[in-house]
Each structure stands twice: as structure tokens, then as C-alpha cells.
Scaffold this motif. Structure first.
Motif, mmCIF file in Angstrom:
data_model
loop_
_atom_site.group_PDB
_atom_site.id
_atom_site.type_symbol
_atom_site.label_atom_id
_atom_site.label_comp_id
_atom_site.label_asym_id
_atom_site.label_seq_id
_atom_site.Cartn_x
_atom_site.Cartn_y
_atom_site.Cartn_z
ATOM 1 N N GLU A 137 -17.672 -2.876 -31.502
ATOM 2 C CA GLU A 137 -19.064 -3.287 -31.540
ATOM 3 C C GLU A 137 -19.896 -2.332 -32.389
ATOM 4 N N LYS A 138 -19.511 -1.062 -32.381
ATOM 5 C CA LYS A 138 -20.294 -0.068 -33.117
ATOM 6 C C LYS A 138 -20.076 -0.180 -34.624
ATOM 7 N N THR A 139 -18.824 -0.322 -35.047
ATOM 8 C CA THR A 139 -18.517 -0.338 -36.482
ATOM 9 C C THR A 139 -18.555 -1.741 -37.073
ATOM 10 N N LYS A 140 -18.468 -2.761 -36.240
ATOM 11 C CA LYS A 140 -18.427 -4.161 -36.660
ATOM 12 C C LYS A 140 -17.220 -4.470 -37.552
ATOM 13 N N GLU A 141 -16.194 -3.623 -37.463
ATOM 14 C CA GLU A 141 -14.950 -3.843 -38.207
ATOM 15 C C GLU A 141 -14.202 -5.013 -37.573
ATOM 16 N N GLY A 193 -5.236 -9.927 -25.620
ATOM 17 C CA GLY A 193 -5.445 -8.533 -25.984
ATOM 18 C C GLY A 193 -6.642 -7.943 -25.268
ATOM 19 N N SER A 194 -6.693 -6.625 -25.250
ATOM 20 C CA SER A 194 -7.776 -5.921 -24.566
ATOM 21 C C SER A 194 -8.820 -5.450 -25.569
ATOM 22 N N TRP A 195 -10.068 -5.828 -25.322
ATOM 23 C CA TRP A 195 -11.164 -5.390 -26.178
ATOM 24 C C TRP A 195 -11.478 -3.919 -25.959
ATOM 25 N N SER A 196 -11.072 -3.391 -24.821
ATOM 26 C CA SER A 196 -11.395 -1.997 -24.527
ATOM 27 C C SER A 196 -10.451 -1.032 -25.229
ATOM 28 N N ASP A 197 -9.328 -1.528 -25.755
ATOM 29 C CA ASP A 197 -8.371 -0.655 -26.436
ATOM 30 C C ASP A 197 -7.840 -1.340 -27.691
ATOM 31 N N LEU A 198 -8.720 -1.599 -28.654
ATOM 32 C CA LEU A 198 -8.361 -2.329 -29.865
ATOM 33 C C LEU A 198 -7.277 -1.647 -30.685
ATOM 34 N N GLU A 199 -7.235 -0.330 -30.675
ATOM 35 C CA GLU A 199 -6.229 0.386 -31.470
ATOM 36 C C GLU A 199 -4.808 0.072 -31.001
ATOM 37 N N THR A 246 -4.037 -2.986 -28.903
ATOM 38 C CA THR A 246 -3.800 -4.429 -28.790
ATOM 39 C C THR A 246 -4.250 -5.225 -30.006
ATOM 40 N N GLY A 247 -4.895 -4.585 -30.975
ATOM 41 C CA GLY A 247 -5.373 -5.296 -32.156
ATOM 42 C C GLY A 247 -4.947 -4.605 -33.436
ATOM 43 N N VAL A 248 -5.191 -5.279 -34.547
ATOM 44 C CA VAL A 248 -4.912 -4.723 -35.872
ATOM 45 C C VAL A 248 -6.182 -4.868 -36.701
ATOM 46 N N LYS A 249 -6.642 -3.751 -37.256
ATOM 47 C CA LYS A 249 -7.827 -3.794 -38.110
ATOM 48 C C LYS A 249 -7.498 -4.663 -39.325
ATOM 49 N N LEU A 250 -8.362 -5.615 -39.629
ATOM 50 C CA LEU A 250 -8.108 -6.564 -40.698
ATOM 51 C C LEU A 250 -7.916 -5.875 -42.049
ATOM 52 N N THR A 251 -8.684 -4.860 -42.344
ATOM 53 C CA THR A 251 -8.534 -4.155 -43.621
ATOM 54 C C THR A 251 -7.164 -3.477 -43.713
ATOM 55 N N TYR A 252 -6.673 -2.953 -42.606
ATOM 56 C CA TYR A 252 -5.334 -2.346 -42.566
ATOM 57 C C TYR A 252 -4.265 -3.414 -42.787
ATOM 58 N N PHE A 253 -4.435 -4.563 -42.161
ATOM 59 C CA PHE A 253 -3.507 -5.689 -42.317
ATOM 60 C C PHE A 253 -3.395 -6.082 -43.782
#
Length: 162
Positions: free
Chosen positions: A1-5, A13-19, A21-28
């Protein structure tokens, strides 16, 4: 929410631990273009509105996010077909048991046996998904095609069957 990345996050997936359960789109995107290739095509039936297709992530989190623009992350020979624009949701085609975007993508590639240009597919998806989304779901959904500036206009003539 802070970076809007924007992140790719599975529905469970868990929103509280994106690193985790998620993949940053720019990294992908970066990982897809790290190796020499003639072209890389991505079909993304996802949205960055903070909503999920079958459940209300916005309601669960109480926040709606307007993501950072990711066009600048599309580099090298990368072309990205996305199911929706901006903060729109990528909606279902429940009757067909697919996302609306995925249904029309598969339908057109199957009908043409891949003998279709990227531009023709892009135009078809924008038209069909935009119209059917309002008819079926009562909401706007406008697919986008994001292309690296390094490609220029040559992508328009590429064919999937090549």
C-alpha cells in the motif's frame, strides 16, 4: 500500500507477507528478459485493483490500491497483454468457467491456429472483452497491450504461428 508496487498474488496469498506469497511485477518482467530471446509474450489475466475474481480482497483489506504504472518495466523484446486497465477488475466469464480475457484469448488462438498477428489479437481482445464485460458482468474491463519501446511497431506484424 505504501509503495503502490504491483505484485502478482495468488487468490490464497497473504497480503501481509507479499515478499513470500507474491512476486513483484517488475521483478517478474526482469526475470523474463534476462536471457537472450527473439521475443517474450506475457498474457496476464490479473488485475491490480486489490480485488480478486471470486472474493472481495478490497473488503478483506479495507483498502483499494491504485498501482504504479508498469509500462516502463516492459523492456527488451517484451510484449504484455493484460486483461484490464488501471484499477479495473479482471472479471470472470462464469458460464465458460474462465476469466473473460482468458476465454477470448484461447478462443481466438484456437480459431486461427495461431495464424493471427499480435495487433489483430490485441484489437480482438479489446473489442470482445470490453463489450462482453458490460453485457455479462455489468462492469467495464478494457484489456491493454504494453510493448517495449525497443520493439517499436514491429510487434503489430508478428504472428503467433511463426
Amino acid at each position: 500500500e505504501k509503495t503502490k508496487e504491483p505484485y502478482l498474488v495468488p487468490v490464497d496469498g497473504s497480503w501481509s507477507d507479499l515478499e513470500i506469497t507474491g512476486v513483484k511485477l517488475t521483478y517478474f518482467y526482469e526475470m523474463l528478459t534476462n536471457f537472450p530471446s527473439q521475443r517474450v509474450t506475457v498474457f496476464l489475466d490479473a488485475c491490480f485493483s486489490g480485488r480478486a475474481r471470486n472474493q472481495g480482497l478490497v473488503a478483506a483489506r479495507g483498502v483499494k490500491i491504485v498501482p504504479k504504472e508498469t509500462q516502463q518495466a516492459v523492456k527488451k523484446k517484451l510484449i504484455v497483454f493484460t486483461a484490464s486497465s488501471g484499477n479495473q477488475s479482471s472479471l470472470p466469464y462464469t458460464e465458460k468457467e474462465h476469466g473473460l480475457f482468458t476465454y477470448f484469448l484461447i478462443k481466438k488462438l484456437d480459431e486461427t491456429n495461431g495464424n493471427i498477428t499480435y495487433e489483430e489479437l490485441s484489437n480482438y481482445l479489446k473489442e470482445q472483452v470490453s463489450i462482453k464485460s458490460v453485457m455479462i458482468n455489468g462492469k467495464e474491463q478494457s484489456p491493454q497491450t504494453n510493448v517495449s519501446s525497443e520493439i517499436g511497431n514491429e510487434w503489430q506484424y508478428w504472428k503467433f504461428a511463426e
